[in-house]
Scaffold this motif. Structure first.
Motif, short mmCIF file in Angstrom:
data_model
loop_
_atom_site.label_atom_id
_atom_site.label_comp_id
_atom_site.label_asym_id
_atom_site.label_seq_id
_atom_site.Cartn_x
_atom_site.Cartn_y
_atom_site.Cartn_z
N MET A 1 7.05 -12.33 50.17
CA MET A 1 7.85 -11.58 49.20
C MET A 1 8.29 -12.51 48.08
SD MET A 1 11.32 -9.37 49.84
CE MET A 1 12.16 -8.57 48.47
N THR A 3 10.34 -14.49 45.37
CA THR A 3 11.74 -14.90 45.34
C THR A 3 12.37 -14.71 43.98
OG1 THR A 3 11.13 -17.18 44.83
CG2 THR A 3 11.35 -16.59 47.17
N THR A 5 12.07 -12.08 40.14
CA THR A 5 11.44 -10.96 39.45
C THR A 5 11.54 -11.22 37.95
OG1 THR A 5 13.50 -9.67 39.38
CG2 THR A 5 12.00 -9.29 41.24
N ASN A 18 15.86 -13.82 43.25
CA ASN A 18 15.84 -12.69 44.18
C ASN A 18 15.50 -13.18 45.58
OD1 ASN A 18 15.98 -9.88 44.83
ND2 ASN A 18 13.74 -9.75 44.72
N ASN A 19 16.18 -14.23 45.98
CA ASN A 19 15.89 -14.87 47.26
C ASN A 19 17.01 -14.61 48.26
OD1 ASN A 19 14.44 -16.41 49.11
ND2 ASN A 19 15.36 -18.35 48.45
N ASP A 32 7.77 -20.17 42.51
CA ASP A 32 7.73 -18.87 41.84
C ASP A 32 8.35 -18.94 40.45
OD1 ASP A 32 6.55 -17.89 44.12
OD2 ASP A 32 8.34 -16.86 44.85
#
Length: 248
Positions: A1, A3, A5, A18-19, A32
């Motif tokens: 997924m 981490t 956006t 977004n972790n 990322d």
């Protein structure tokens, strides 16, 4: 997924951490973010760096990083340091929107932006590395001294205390205070306003602003990174770090 956006706002991109709940800085998040920066540079004219309502970022992902040996941690620290430098020298406007706590490595990421905007509530910001037995990352140290002055930076770094966003605003660490609900929108508006200026002129002015720090950092980063790692892997500090990791 993933981490992070990337959120599209016309000429402005929001790069959102977004972790999980704390947005801890792991090797995957650094990777990322690096890829996201490369894409944003090509597609947008300004960047807003944001996190969550509870945490912008709690800092380094201690439970994850404490599993690494010296070689692996060296690779991570080099990548994180390069990411911070790339953010700091990015030749488009950058604004950090702080809705949640920004401590330790989270404060480091916030420092790399041109502006920091925050809400007035009880969320905190600060650099507590001294309490864990490691130095504040070298780049963050010299950026902080440019922003708030040498004496205030020394006190902040040596004491390792967190402060409210309101106190950080008084110090000059936070540029503007807004209601928590409007921080991100205000950050987008600020970034968009700066992006309206001719790109080449803005890039030249930003290059001038970061020039002295960039030169000093590149001259000393290898030695300073080794000092950090020596501290990280010392026995007393490993004990402190493992104790701190229990709070994650």
């Amino acid at each position: 997924m993933p981490t992070i956006t990337i959120e599209d706002h016309d000429i402005v991109a929001i790069l959102r951490l977004n972790n999980g709940r704390t947005n801890a800085i792991s090797g995957q998040l650094v990777h990322d973010m690096g890829k996201a920066l490369a894409a944003i540079k090509k597609e947008y004219r300004a960047l807003v760096l944001a996190g969550g309502d509870k945490f912008f970022s709690i800092g380094l992902d201690l439970p994850d990083l404490l599993q690494l040996d010296r070689e692996e941690m060296t690779d991570f620290w080099s990548a994180f340091s390069q990411l911070a430098f790339d953010l700091f020298t990015l030749q488009i406007p950058t604004v950090c929107a702080l809705s949640g706590h920004a401590v330790a490595g989270g404060n480091v990421l916030a420092l790399t932006c041109d502006y920091r905007m925050a809400g007035p509530d009880k969320k905190q910001i600060g650099l507590n590395e001294i309490k864990l037995g490691v130095p504040v990352p070298y780049l963050a140290d010299i950026i902080l001294r440019q922003i708030i002055g040498d004496r205030s930076a020394t006190q902040m770094i040596f004491e390792g205390e967190f402060m409210s966003f309101a106190d950080a605003h008084q110090l000059g660490l936070v540029d503007e205070i807004f209601s928590p609900e409007t921080v991100e929108e205000q950050a987008i508006q600020k970034a968009a306003l700066l992006a309206e200026f001719p790109e080449q002129a803005f890039a030249a002015l930003k290059a001038q602003r970061v020039e002295d720090i960039s030169f000093k950092y590149n001259e000393n980063k290898t030695f300073r990174n080794e000092v950090f790692l020596d501290c990280w892997f010392s026995e007393p500090v490993q004990k402190l770090l493992h104790e701190a990791a229990q709070k994650f």
